[in-house]
Design an enzyme around this catalytic site. Structure first.
Site, PDB file in Angstrom:
ATOM      1  N   ARG A 167       0.858  -1.197   0.000  1.00  8.23           N
ATOM      2  CA  ARG A 167       0.000   0.000   0.000  1.00  8.23           C
ATOM      3  C   ARG A 167       0.888   1.239   0.000  1.00  8.23           C
ATOM      4  NH1 ARG A 167      -2.377   3.038   4.739  1.00  8.23           N
ATOM      5  NH2 ARG A 167      -3.884   4.440   3.783  1.00  8.23           N
ATOM      6  N   HIS A 206      -2.646  11.142   0.981  1.00  6.50           N
ATOM      7  CA  HIS A 206      -2.114  10.858   2.317  1.00  6.50           C
ATOM      8  C   HIS A 206      -1.436  12.152   2.806  1.00  6.50           C
ATOM      9  CE1 HIS A 206      -0.839   7.333   5.067  1.00  6.50           C
ATOM     10  NE2 HIS A 206      -0.465   8.432   5.693  1.00  6.50           N
ATOM     11  N   GLU A 222      -7.285   8.636   6.333  1.00 11.12           N
ATOM     12  CA  GLU A 222      -7.561   9.255   7.627  1.00 11.12           C
ATOM     13  C   GLU A 222      -8.046  10.704   7.530  1.00 11.12           C
ATOM     14  OE1 GLU A 222      -4.194   8.734  10.207  1.00 11.12           O
ATOM     15  OE2 GLU A 222      -4.322   6.558  10.127  1.00 11.12           O
ATOM     16  N   ASN A 224      -7.425   1.962   9.915  1.00 10.30           N
ATOM     17  CA  ASN A 224      -6.106   2.057  10.550  1.00 10.30           C
ATOM     18  C   ASN A 224      -6.309   2.064  12.058  1.00 10.30           C
ATOM     19  OD1 ASN A 224      -5.273   2.410   7.940  1.00 10.30           O
ATOM     20  ND2 ASN A 224      -4.646   4.552   8.188  1.00 10.30           N
ATOM     21  N   TYR A 245      -4.299   1.856  15.958  1.00  9.09           N
ATOM     22  CA  TYR A 245      -3.053   1.844  16.734  1.00  9.09           C
ATOM     23  C   TYR A 245      -3.279   1.678  18.229  1.00  9.09           C
ATOM     24  CZ  TYR A 245      -0.621   3.178  12.526  1.00  9.09           C
ATOM     25  OH  TYR A 245      -0.091   3.168  11.262  1.00  9.09           O
ATOM     26  N   GLU A 288      -3.590  -0.117   8.110  1.00 13.26           N
ATOM     27  CA  GLU A 288      -2.396   0.226   8.912  1.00 13.26           C
ATOM     28  C   GLU A 288      -2.570  -0.316  10.316  1.00 13.26           C
ATOM     29  OE1 GLU A 288      -1.273   4.391   9.229  1.00 13.26           O
ATOM     30  OE2 GLU A 288      -1.649   4.689   7.086  1.00 13.26           O
TER      31      GLU A 288
HETATM   32  C1  FCB Z   1      -1.163   7.112  10.846  1.00 11.98           C
HETATM   33  C2  FCB Z   1      -0.720   7.641   9.498  1.00 11.98           C
HETATM   34  C3  FCB Z   1       0.587   7.090   9.025  1.00 11.98           C
HETATM   35  C4  FCB Z   1       1.588   6.903  10.149  1.00 11.98           C
HETATM   36  C5  FCB Z   1       0.965   6.223  11.340  1.00 11.98           C
HETATM   37  C6  FCB Z   1       1.906   5.999  12.502  1.00 11.98           C
HETATM   38  O1  FCB Z   1      -2.037   8.020  11.431  1.00 11.98           O
HETATM   39  O2  FCB Z   1      -1.675   7.336   8.508  1.00 11.98           O
HETATM   40  O3  FCB Z   1       1.056   7.918   8.012  1.00 11.98           O
HETATM   41  O4  FCB Z   1       2.192   8.084  10.450  1.00 11.98           O
HETATM   42  O5  FCB Z   1      -0.149   6.927  11.781  1.00 11.98           O
END
Ligand code: FCB
Length: 447
Positions: free
Chosen positions: A83, A126, A171, A297, A299, A355
């Site tokens: 990607r 992006h 995002e 995405n 985290y 992500e």
């Molecule tokens: C996301 C972004 C990516 C990267 C990660 C850690 O928010 O899409 O570009 O920076 O965080």
């Protein structure tokens, strides 16, 4: 150290794809080459105090020159898919005409990726908006949505042949809210009304581009990528429960609800009307057209307490938990919960995890990077995806963030998310223990 999934997991069958992800500004460098125009991130980096260490994207991972060796790296990791994103300021001039030199870079890259048998996911935006469009108001200017449609038209006409999957935006929350409401990302503006209006124009741009992409790229799938953190309340108190609801509404539902149902969260009308953007007749129908996939995405999660001014404030988890080097709580259970909850709330299209990854304070010692925390993070989150699939969520693939260490936005080069270590002095790449573990998992799949 290895990454394992239950042997019967459908993620280990050929229907599920594994990949790695990157983004143009974070890896390409070569910002002044081949008539690339300045982007809002070049300007932001050049503004004192905005980016840690006054870092910028001038060289980054020099992927613009090292792309062939980076494709070998992708192959070496044993993934099925890659990607990447296209830099708008590289491929279109100020008059909206094609910049063939910039397009040629992507043409050769995409051709080679396909020749190597990889499935190619491309994101059109992006975050690197051309600065000349920001000078006319950027995402606060409705016209920018129409310029995005033109850009999507040009790129999909020129490059569709080598792309399997198109995402309009990465995002919208970060582009609009971090960029125009909180001021911590480019262009660095900060007013609540700005963030929401920028978000509306981004979602409008997504909707305007969809039919154009479908026409130019009938064989590819088209969607959008959202980021979400699972929100929790700091306590059982009604006011903290409300804070959690507002956090989820403003960060998550504000983006997925218009796409899926054609309206912004109605609770805002009574609780926080200043967060509702100006909408013109027809906009919501444009925004809520069907998509082929939703990228997600993920985290971390957040914990929220009531705050009279802001509706909510982030507080640390009261329980002892583990954090990554960027200070984000490791919470794979939150990932499963988020996916299952969304699946109950909405009639979702097929999903891809576009992500997921961890920042670690990696060091190279005797040629090795032993990033054990990242290995554990990946294992936890891959199993969280497995769990969500078991519970009925239609997830078709997973991309680790990131192929290699890169420019981490306002954190500059201080945070490393790669499965591959980058020595920024020599541009040497070294696969980390996590990269080896990811490859071993992928290789363990039956053909
Ligand atoms: C996301 C972004 C990516 C990267 C990660 C850690 O928010 O899409 O570009 O920076 O965080």
């Amino acid at each position: 150290m290895s990454i394992t999934l239950p042997t019967q997991s459908t993620m280990l069958t050929s229907d599920f794809i594994f990949g790695v992800a990157t983004a143009s500004f974070q890896i390409e460098g070569a910002t002044q080459i081949d008539n690339r125009l300045p982007s809002i991130w070049d300007t932001f980096c050049a503004t004192p105090g905005k980016v840690k260490g006054a870092d910028n994207g001038d060289i980054a991972c020099d992927h613009y020159h090292l792309w062939e060796q980076d494709i070998h790296l992708i192959k070496d990791l044993g993934v099925d898919a890659y990607r990447l994103s296209i830099a708008w300021p590289r491929v279109m001039d100020k008059n909206g005409e094609a910049n063939q030199a910039g397009l040629n870079f992507y043409r050769q890259l995409l051709k080679k990726l396909k020749a190597e048998g990889l499935t190619v996911f491309v994101t059109l935006y992006h975050w690197d908006l051309p600065q000349h469009l920001e000078d006319k108001g950027g995402w606060l200017n409705r016209e920018t949505a129409y310029r995005f449609k033109d850009y999507a038209d040009l790129v999909t006409q020129e490059l569709a042949e080598w792309v399997d999957s198109w995402a309009t935006f990465n995002e919208p929350f970060c582009a609009a809210i971090l960029g125009y409401e909180l001021g911590i990302h480019a262009p660095g503006l900060s007013k609540p009304e700005y963030g929401r209006q920028a978000a509306h124009h981004i979602l409008l741009a997504h909707g305007l581009a969809l039919p154009v992409i479908r026409k130019n790229a009938p064989a590819s799938q088209v969607g959008i990528v959202l980021n979400m953190n699972r929100s929790y309340a700091a306590s059982e108190k009604a006011e903290d429960q409300f804070a959690c609801l507002m956090r989820d509404t403003l960060d998550n539902q504000f983006f997925i609800e218009p796409l899926m149902t054609g309206q912004y969260p109605q609770i805002l009308k009574t609780v926080a009307p200043h967060y509702l953007p100006m909408i013109l007749p027809g906009d919501m129908d444009i925004i809520s057209q069907p998509i082929d996939f939703l990228g997600m995405n993920f985290y971390t999660c957040n914990h929220n307490a009531y705050d009279a001014d802001q509706l909510f404030k982030s507080v640390p988890n009261a329980a002892p938990v583990e954090y990554t080097d960027i200070g984000w709580e490791i919470a794979p259970h939150a990932f499963t919960e988020l996916l299952i909850t969304l699946n109950k709330q909405y009639s979702l299209p097929p999903m891809y995890i576009t992500e997921n990854g961890a920042a670690c304070a990696d060091h190279i010692i005797d040629g090795e990077i032993n990033d054990d925390q990242r290995v554990r993070y990946l294992e936890g989150h891959l199993n969280a995806v497995h769990q969500a699939i078991e519970e009925g969520v239609d997830i078709r693939g997973y991309f680790a963030w990131s192929l290699m260490d890169n420019f981490e936005w306002a954190e500059g080069y201080s945070k490393r998310f790669g499965l591959t270590y980058v020595d920024y002095q020599t541009q040497e790449r070294t696969i980390k223990r996590s990269g080896h573990a990811y490859r071993a998992l992928l290789n363990s799949r039956k053909p």
